[in-house]
Motif scaffolding. Sequence first.
Motif, PDB file in Angstrom:
ATOM      1  N   ALA A   1       5.426   8.427  -2.902  1.00 41.93           N
ATOM      2  CA  ALA A   1       4.572   8.885  -1.806  1.00 41.93           C
ATOM      3  C   ALA A   1       3.245   9.431  -2.316  1.00 41.93           C
ATOM      4  CB  ALA A   1       5.306   9.950  -0.984  1.00 41.93           C
ATOM      5  N   SER A   2       3.246  10.066  -3.492  1.00 41.66           N
ATOM      6  CA  SER A   2       2.007  10.621  -4.047  1.00 41.66           C
ATOM      7  C   SER A   2       1.410   9.722  -5.124  1.00 41.66           C
ATOM      8  CB  SER A   2       2.286  12.013  -4.632  1.00 41.66           C
ATOM      9  OG  SER A   2       3.295  11.947  -5.633  1.00 41.66           O
ATOM     10  N   ARG A   3       2.273   9.089  -5.926  1.00 34.91           N
ATOM     11  CA  ARG A   3       1.761   8.241  -7.011  1.00 34.91           C
ATOM     12  C   ARG A   3       1.302   6.870  -6.511  1.00 34.91           C
ATOM     13  NH1 ARG A   3       3.046   9.437 -12.350  1.00 34.91           N
ATOM     14  NH2 ARG A   3       4.225  11.350 -12.658  1.00 34.91           N
ATOM     15  N   LEU A   4       2.114   6.257  -5.640  1.00 30.58           N
ATOM     16  CA  LEU A   4       1.831   4.899  -5.166  1.00 30.58           C
ATOM     17  C   LEU A   4       1.950   4.873  -3.646  1.00 30.58           C
ATOM     18  CD1 LEU A   4       4.174   3.199  -7.786  1.00 30.58           C
ATOM     19  CD2 LEU A   4       1.684   3.347  -7.974  1.00 30.58           C
ATOM     20  N   PRO A   5       1.022   5.497  -2.920  1.00 26.64           N
ATOM     21  CA  PRO A   5       1.177   5.596  -1.462  1.00 26.64           C
ATOM     22  C   PRO A   5       1.223   4.242  -0.763  1.00 26.64           C
ATOM     23  CG  PRO A   5      -1.029   6.299  -2.167  1.00 26.64           C
ATOM     24  CD  PRO A   5      -0.213   6.135  -3.414  1.00 26.64           C
ATOM     25  N   GLY A   6       0.385   3.297  -1.180  1.00 28.64           N
ATOM     26  CA  GLY A   6       0.403   1.976  -0.557  1.00 28.64           C
ATOM     27  C   GLY A   6       1.723   1.267  -0.768  1.00 28.64           C
ATOM     28  N   LEU A   7       2.203   1.290  -1.995  1.00 31.67           N
ATOM     29  CA  LEU A   7       3.492   0.666  -2.306  1.00 31.67           C
ATOM     30  C   LEU A   7       4.636   1.399  -1.616  1.00 31.67           C
ATOM     31  CD1 LEU A   7       4.444  -1.726  -3.991  1.00 31.67           C
ATOM     32  CD2 LEU A   7       4.812  -0.182  -5.898  1.00 31.67           C
ATOM     33  N   HIS A   8       4.491   2.719  -1.442  1.00 28.91           N
ATOM     34  CA  HIS A   8       5.524   3.490  -0.751  1.00 28.91           C
ATOM     35  C   HIS A   8       5.648   3.051   0.708  1.00 28.91           C
ATOM     36  CE1 HIS A   8       7.996   6.947   0.297  1.00 28.91           C
ATOM     37  NE2 HIS A   8       7.171   7.195   1.298  1.00 28.91           N
ATOM     38  N   ARG A   9       4.515   2.884   1.379  1.00 32.81           N
ATOM     39  CA  ARG A   9       4.560   2.438   2.781  1.00 32.81           C
ATOM     40  C   ARG A   9       5.107   1.020   2.883  1.00 32.81           C
ATOM     41  NH1 ARG A   9      -0.378   5.295   2.715  1.00 32.81           N
ATOM     42  NH2 ARG A   9      -1.520   3.354   2.317  1.00 32.81           N
ATOM     43  N   ALA A  10       4.686   0.144   1.978  1.00 33.35           N
ATOM     44  CA  ALA A  10       5.208  -1.229   1.998  1.00 33.35           C
ATOM     45  C   ALA A  10       6.716  -1.238   1.768  1.00 33.35           C
ATOM     46  CB  ALA A  10       4.494  -2.070   0.938  1.00 33.35           C
TER      47      ALA A  10
END
Length: 661
Positions: free
Chosen positions: A284-293
Amino acid sequence: MGGKYPLFRLAILFLGLLLPARAHATPEDTLAVNPAQPALYLEENYYSMLEDPTGQLHLADVQLPEWSRRFVAMRGSGHPPNIQHPSSIYWLRITVRQRPTDNAAWYLELYDSHIGNAMFFSPQRGSTTAYDSVATGANQSFATRPHPYKNFLFDLPPRPGETATYYLRLHSDTRTSFRAMLHSGAGLIPELSLQYWLLGIFYGILFIMVLYNLILFFFLSERTYLYYVLYVLSGALLFLTEDGLGFQYLWSDFPRLNHFIGALAPVLLLLTFATYAGGFLDTASRLPGLHRAGQWVVGISTTLLVLDAAVVHSGFSFWLYLLPYGLLYYAGLQAYRSGLRPARYLLLAQALVAISLTFLIMRKLGINFYSNVYTVYSLNAAFVVEVVILSYALGEKLKGLMDVALLTQHRLLKQLRKKHQAQDRLVVQMRENQILKDQLNTELGGLVALRTTELRQQNETVAAQNRELLQANGLLALQSAAIEKLNGDLSRDLHAEKAARIESKEVDFGEFSQIYPDKDACLRYLADLKWGHGSYQCRKCGHEKSCEAREPYAQRCTRCRYVESATTGTLLQKCKFSIVKALYAVFLLHAHKGNYSPSELARVLDLRPATSWTFAQKVLQALQRRRQATDYEDGEPWTHVLLDASMEMEVEENEPTKTSN
């Protein structure tokens, strides 16, 4: 059956004559059992298969020549060794020959415990046409099993020197496997005992890891440990359905529940692993885009899996797990590249599970890819290794966080040590000032005593020495004024020194409270900060003239009578604790540029952690807005942040008008 349903038997016979026999139809090889080999894997050439799309054939029908010729040995037929069409009935035929000296009983074990309905036909002793049957399956109660064993285990009575043909009638709504094993009576118990011992060790390790990490969760309050526990429990539930132990010991009288848990467990495993991996990798903090995907992919995959299990029954639902697990693996790789070194353990653990899942998928697809006892239980071993590695990785991650915290504390202690040194220097300076003050007072006292003695000696000639006495009194007055001036200068110097030390960020709460000792001093300071240079302007009507209100240091507009307190429009507005502590908290957070722990702030000011955290967030937001202001200057005094523009907007929009009676 032939006498009871003659028309149906004729229809079956006619259908067998109409359907052309397969050109490659070959009988199965006879399996010669040997007591020297207590366990024999049933190779594909030792059994043949007949698919019944109608589901109407019975044992007497498949024994007829027109249907018997349609049995095809599995090896070389091109048909995968599993149920490809859940709507069809599958017949398996096995021919076994015992040696004349072999009086041992043999047992046929079906590895796949998810077969919905399995009926085993065994020829009666001394007969080739009469058969005994046993009906069981995953869709029936566990009490229907011939033996209380996690897999299907059927009896092959001893037939010394005889050749017997056995039939299996299988039906399942999933792509279950035909793979089977023959066990001798003497070797069955040791092998089953070994399997149960190994499975007991497997579940024991899972239980220990769950208990250990649950204790860590309660002690450390780290939610990632809870996600890990839920993931391990989901994995244990999945394995209980896969190896049949759950149906044997936990829900043996509820076959529908067995089917439901078998469909639900993989979905739970996916959800819990996605939650654990997201918390462990801090996506959520390191890879927000990948987290949402990842959230979208996991959500869509879960929905499709539920639909497939409840409605479609495609049998290929395991392909739906590839995308979310692959995306989570990619997220772990990106987290490792971004500097999260414990992520390498997650990548290693998932790689081991992926290798073992390859064997499981091959068995589901009916592909003979290194199928043996080691590959069958490879997923168990890989999962145990995975949970151990993930637990170690979680511990290493927390250790890294603790190391960072210790390093921060070390730096803070170093700063405090410097602060104490500065305080020691200030104390020395104050002592020197006190010594100078005492010396001056001593000298002045000596002069006064000397002059008093002279005046006492000249008292007899008062009239003549009156002028001189008046001069002496004037001198004393000048000396007193000089003493008062020196004392005043010294007090101002001390106050200026403390104020300067406040700006240099080296003041503790005790010294700070000397400058702002009570609420009255703080309100006076805020009033001077807001209106000290005649800068009053009414927040309601914009009028620039005011008078004092009843509330201390408050101003009342002379036009609209609006009363504005000293804290209105400042960070201390609506403060729920001591205004002196609040003012010092603003100073500390500004002095350390927001890098001051709310828990340390609560300890220094003797506040509740929740109160300290809420007020710190309010100040940090004001600091952030101040840094983004156009007139912001690096190194500006801490008092600039007290008059926060957002607080003025909040007052104008939300605060009701106060008027006097």
